[in-house]
Motif scaffolding. Sequence first.
Motif, mmCIF file in Angstrom:
data_model
loop_
_atom_site.group_PDB
_atom_site.id
_atom_site.type_symbol
_atom_site.label_atom_id
_atom_site.label_comp_id
_atom_site.label_asym_id
_atom_site.label_seq_id
_atom_site.Cartn_x
_atom_site.Cartn_y
_atom_site.Cartn_z
ATOM 1 N N SER A 42 15.373 7.834 38.976
ATOM 2 C CA SER A 42 15.259 6.275 38.998
ATOM 3 C C SER A 42 14.186 5.599 39.154
ATOM 4 O O SER A 42 14.276 4.208 38.772
ATOM 5 N N VAL A 43 13.376 6.302 39.866
ATOM 6 C CA VAL A 43 11.767 4.981 40.058
ATOM 7 C C VAL A 43 11.158 4.244 39.580
ATOM 8 O O VAL A 43 10.790 2.967 39.319
ATOM 9 N N LEU A 44 11.035 4.713 38.135
ATOM 10 C CA LEU A 44 10.982 3.946 36.677
ATOM 11 C C LEU A 44 11.352 2.934 36.123
ATOM 12 O O LEU A 44 11.284 1.487 36.525
ATOM 13 N N PHE A 45 12.560 3.104 36.364
ATOM 14 C CA PHE A 45 13.850 2.004 35.790
ATOM 15 C C PHE A 45 14.083 1.047 37.203
ATOM 16 O O PHE A 45 14.370 -0.311 36.383
ATOM 17 N N MET A 46 13.733 1.958 37.723
ATOM 18 C CA MET A 46 14.110 0.925 39.807
ATOM 19 C C MET A 46 13.164 -0.694 39.451
ATOM 20 O O MET A 46 13.430 -1.255 39.622
ATOM 21 N N THR A 47 11.980 0.254 39.486
ATOM 22 C CA THR A 47 10.689 -0.506 39.642
ATOM 23 C C THR A 47 10.194 -1.660 38.057
ATOM 24 O O THR A 47 10.897 -3.208 38.856
ATOM 25 N N ASP A 48 11.361 -1.537 37.052
ATOM 26 C CA ASP A 48 11.007 -2.597 35.851
ATOM 27 C C ASP A 48 12.625 -3.311 36.127
ATOM 28 O O ASP A 48 12.334 -4.272 35.694
ATOM 29 N N LEU A 49 13.405 -2.558 36.825
ATOM 30 C CA LEU A 49 14.664 -3.669 36.654
ATOM 31 C C LEU A 49 14.989 -4.851 37.193
ATOM 32 O O LEU A 49 14.983 -6.001 37.265
ATOM 33 N N ILE A 50 15.208 -4.351 38.580
ATOM 34 C CA ILE A 50 14.618 -4.928 39.892
ATOM 35 C C ILE A 50 13.350 -6.734 39.771
ATOM 36 O O ILE A 50 13.909 -7.301 40.112
ATOM 37 N N LYS A 51 12.708 -6.319 38.698
ATOM 38 C CA LYS A 51 11.578 -7.634 38.847
ATOM 39 C C LYS A 51 12.995 -8.743 37.887
ATOM 40 O O LYS A 51 12.705 -9.562 37.266
ATOM 41 N N HIS A 52 13.389 -8.301 36.954
ATOM 42 C CA HIS A 52 14.725 -8.698 36.114
ATOM 43 C C HIS A 52 15.744 -9.214 36.836
ATOM 44 O O HIS A 52 16.759 -10.144 36.736
ATOM 45 N N ILE A 53 16.006 -8.925 38.523
ATOM 46 C CA ILE A 53 16.813 -9.557 39.743
ATOM 47 C C ILE A 53 16.027 -10.861 39.565
ATOM 48 O O ILE A 53 15.086 -10.561 40.944
ATOM 49 N N ASP A 54 16.916 -12.340 40.251
ATOM 50 C CA ASP A 54 17.114 -13.083 40.166
ATOM 51 C C ASP A 54 17.337 -13.725 41.388
ATOM 52 O O ASP A 54 18.094 -14.413 41.054
ATOM 53 N N THR A 55 17.499 -12.836 42.402
ATOM 54 C CA THR A 55 18.297 -13.645 43.793
ATOM 55 C C THR A 55 17.556 -12.297 44.292
ATOM 56 O O THR A 55 17.564 -11.355 44.464
ATOM 57 N N HIS A 56 17.998 -12.689 46.334
ATOM 58 C CA HIS A 56 17.509 -11.814 46.750
ATOM 59 C C HIS A 56 18.441 -10.118 47.123
ATOM 60 O O HIS A 56 19.575 -10.233 46.907
ATOM 61 N N VAL A 57 17.340 -9.329 46.973
ATOM 62 C CA VAL A 57 17.798 -7.826 46.810
ATOM 63 C C VAL A 57 17.309 -7.112 47.956
ATOM 64 O O VAL A 57 16.270 -7.710 48.439
ATOM 65 N N GLU A 58 17.399 -6.196 48.610
ATOM 66 C CA GLU A 58 17.006 -4.907 49.126
ATOM 67 C C GLU A 58 16.740 -3.519 48.300
ATOM 68 O O GLU A 58 17.740 -3.565 48.071
ATOM 69 N N ILE A 59 15.661 -2.520 49.167
ATOM 70 C CA ILE A 59 15.958 -1.503 48.264
ATOM 71 C C ILE A 59 15.480 -0.250 49.075
ATOM 72 O O ILE A 59 14.987 -1.037 50.074
ATOM 73 N N ASP A 60 16.295 0.645 48.802
ATOM 74 C CA ASP A 60 16.503 1.980 49.670
ATOM 75 C C ASP A 60 16.061 2.760 48.465
ATOM 76 O O ASP A 60 16.246 2.823 48.076
ATOM 77 N N PHE A 61 15.722 3.875 49.416
ATOM 78 C CA PHE A 61 16.242 5.485 48.518
ATOM 79 C C PHE A 61 17.319 6.594 48.781
ATOM 80 O O PHE A 61 17.090 7.219 50.029
ATOM 81 N N MET A 62 17.743 7.705 47.796
ATOM 82 C CA MET A 62 18.257 8.978 48.195
ATOM 83 C C MET A 62 17.607 9.820 47.440
ATOM 84 O O MET A 62 17.306 9.822 45.958
ATOM 85 N N ASP A 63 17.429 11.054 47.657
ATOM 86 C CA ASP A 63 16.766 11.828 46.881
ATOM 87 C C ASP A 63 18.059 13.509 47.105
ATOM 88 O O ASP A 63 18.557 13.862 48.235
ATOM 89 N N VAL A 64 18.530 13.169 45.925
ATOM 90 C CA VAL A 64 20.008 14.580 46.074
ATOM 91 C C VAL A 64 19.275 15.548 45.122
ATOM 92 O O VAL A 64 18.500 15.121 43.984
#
Length: 179
Positions: free
Chosen positions: A44-66
């Motif tokens: 999801s790394v590529l999708f996440m970096t592109d997606l969150i640039k379009h979120i125009d409100t505060h977010v935090e990010i973290d990751f899990m590997d399964v």
Amino acid sequence: MHNDIGSIVLTEEQIEAACARLGKQLTEDYNGKLPLCVGILKGSVLFMTDLIKHIDTHVEIDFMDVSSYHGGTESTGEVKILKDLGTSVEDRDVIIIEDILETGTTLNSIIDLLKYRKANSIEIVTLLDKPSRRKVDIEAKYVGEKIPDDFVVGYGLDYQEKYRNLPYIGLLKEEVYMK
Ligand code: 5GP
Ligand code: MG
Ligand code: MG
């Protein structure tokens, strides 16, 4: 186009349009909250970096590997936590970010864990959805594109750890699997 790719399933432009649409939806739905975006490594790394640039409100990010896949193209149904979150999800609004939702086994286990850890809410954003492959009762509220039951690579998605760096999503040529 890379020589191993037979056809394109989603172009760069289509991916960008999906990120913009989903980002706008998330902005509206989470406005005034502080959601924790949990990216599921590594796909999801590529999708996440592109997606969150379009979120125009505060977010935090973290990751899990399964892991549920073991190198090939078929899921074994086993899920193992390889890397856990560094953030507590208690009382948090969690947005799980996935590359692709197939049988649902992976996300089902993750959701069980996040519920056990007392997340306030849990929603799924997935770039791709293969509904015909579902084995457990799970739906993503936010879906980029529904696709048929074909094994895809690119834009984070791998075949034997390769092709994650392609900027589009495509199908591998038959001969690549026989190497
Ligand atoms: P599920 O547990 O829903 O069956 O599987 C989800 C995971 O399997 C995805 O996050 C992804 O890593 C992998 N996966 C499922 N379908 C595909 C596919 O078509 N291509 C690739 N490269 N990985 C897939
Ligand atoms: Mg994944
Ligand atoms: Mg994989």
